[in-house]
Design an enzyme around this catalytic site. Structure first.
Site, PDB file in Angstrom:
ATOM      1  N   PHE A   1       0.821  -1.214   0.000  1.00 65.08           N
ATOM      2  CA  PHE A   1       0.000   0.000   0.000  1.00 65.08           C
ATOM      3  C   PHE A   1       0.856   1.265   0.000  1.00 65.08           C
ATOM      4  O   PHE A   1       0.389   2.343  -0.292  1.00 65.08           O
ATOM      5  CB  PHE A   1      -0.995   0.012   1.168  1.00 65.08           C
ATOM      6  CG  PHE A   1      -0.353   0.050   2.529  1.00 65.08           C
ATOM      7  CD1 PHE A   1       0.132   1.233   3.036  1.00 65.08           C
ATOM      8  CD2 PHE A   1      -0.241  -1.100   3.290  1.00 65.08           C
ATOM      9  CE1 PHE A   1       0.728   1.275   4.299  1.00 65.08           C
ATOM     10  CE2 PHE A   1       0.355  -1.075   4.535  1.00 65.08           C
ATOM     11  CZ  PHE A   1       0.847   0.119   5.042  1.00 65.08           C
TER      12      PHE A   1
ATOM     13  N   ILE B   1      -1.104  -8.322   6.998  1.00 65.87           N
ATOM     14  CA  ILE B   1      -2.430  -8.258   7.627  1.00 65.87           C
ATOM     15  C   ILE B   1      -3.484  -8.974   6.802  1.00 65.87           C
ATOM     16  O   ILE B   1      -4.678  -8.793   7.010  1.00 65.87           O
ATOM     17  CB  ILE B   1      -2.857  -6.781   7.843  1.00 65.87           C
ATOM     18  CG1 ILE B   1      -2.860  -6.020   6.509  1.00 65.87           C
ATOM     19  CG2 ILE B   1      -1.944  -6.093   8.854  1.00 65.87           C
ATOM     20  CD1 ILE B   1      -3.388  -4.588   6.616  1.00 65.87           C
TER      21      ILE B   1
ATOM     22  N   HIS C   1       0.997  -6.977  13.072  1.00 74.06           N
ATOM     23  CA  HIS C   1       0.191  -5.799  12.729  1.00 74.06           C
ATOM     24  C   HIS C   1      -1.297  -6.111  12.639  1.00 74.06           C
ATOM     25  O   HIS C   1      -2.064  -5.326  12.098  1.00 74.06           O
ATOM     26  CB  HIS C   1       0.690  -5.192  11.412  1.00 74.06           C
ATOM     27  CG  HIS C   1       2.081  -4.621  11.517  1.00 74.06           C
ATOM     28  ND1 HIS C   1       2.913  -4.457  10.441  1.00 74.06           N
ATOM     29  CD2 HIS C   1       2.788  -4.203  12.598  1.00 74.06           C
ATOM     30  CE1 HIS C   1       4.074  -3.948  10.850  1.00 74.06           C
ATOM     31  NE2 HIS C   1       4.026  -3.788  12.154  1.00 74.06           N
TER      32      HIS C   1
END
Ligand code: ZN
Length: 236
Positions: free
Chosen positions: A35, A105, A121
């Protein structure tokens, strides 16, 4: 076979106490873009950098914009585990691997069949109310519209660690436990130098620290295997 992969394969064959530590590179080979990678369209669609949108204070201030980003950039439908995920699950099943510690994640290790996964995370596959902590199905955050709300009125949030938030103490302690007593520690998809990898890997006491990497940066690992992580795991 590459000489270093052969050595890794031998270490894996001889050990029943392997721990894997993985970073973003493990997921990118399943087609999950990092991201943080800012493409040409980024600035047209988003007014803030990803680290700002994915922060605790931003989530509190503008959950609507947070969720627009979350659903477009974090949720990638149809992704599947790659050979690194599936081989790690097999090694656990064979009693050779004790834990997977991941910074990702996406839940792909569990999807591949791994049981003992320590998610530093958190996971976008879990959600809970930020006010009363009631758990919710992840569908309401990942595929719903607007800001999902609990019956108590609180905003439902993903069970991930946002910027400005601390890592979960229990996950940290268990990660240290496994790393400290590991025989073989395999690190992939991350550099050994960045937080939190660097701090955790310091607890390793053995002499079989393996780094699987595509970069040629010098590193202090006992064995460096160059290559794509899925292809390396396919050979061990
Ligand atoms: Zn609630």
């Amino acid at each position: 076979m590459d000489q270093n992969i052969a050595k890794l394969k031998q270490w894996v064959q001889e050990s029943d106490n392997i721990v894997f530590f993985g970073g973003a590179g493990v997921s990118t080979e399943s087609g999950i873009p990092d991201f943080r990678s800012v493409d040409g369209l980024y600035n047209q669609k988003w007014k803030y950098p990803p680290e700002t949108i994915l922060s605790h204070s931003f989530f509190e201030r503008d959950p609507e914009e947070y969720y627009r980003f979350h659903r477009e950039k974090l949720v990638i439908d149809g992704v599947k585990p790659n050979r690194a995920h599936t081989r790690l699950a097999e090694l656990e099943e064979e009693g050779k691997l004790k834990a997977v510690i991941t910074q990702n994640i996406d839940g792909l290790h569990q999807m591949a069949g791994s049981k003992n996964v320590l998610e530093l995370h958190g996971s976008i596959l879990r959600a809970y109310c930020s006010r009363c902590r009631k758990p919710y199905d992840a569908d309401v955050i990942n595929h719903g519209q607007g800001v999902p709300r609990c019956s108590c009125g609180g905003v439902i949030r993903p069970d991930i660690v946002l910027y400005e938030e601390g890592l979960d103490d229990d996950v940290i302690m268990r990660s240290i436990h496994y790393i400290r007593q590991a025989d073989v520690l395999i690190v992939g998809g991350t550099s050994l130098r960045v937080y939190p990898a660097a701090g955790l890997i310091n607890y390793y006491r053995g002499n079989k620290l393996v780094l699987i990497t595509r970069s040629s940066t010098p590193t202090a690992a006992d064995l460096v295997v160059h290559g794509r992580i899925g292809e390396v795991f396919d050979q061990i």
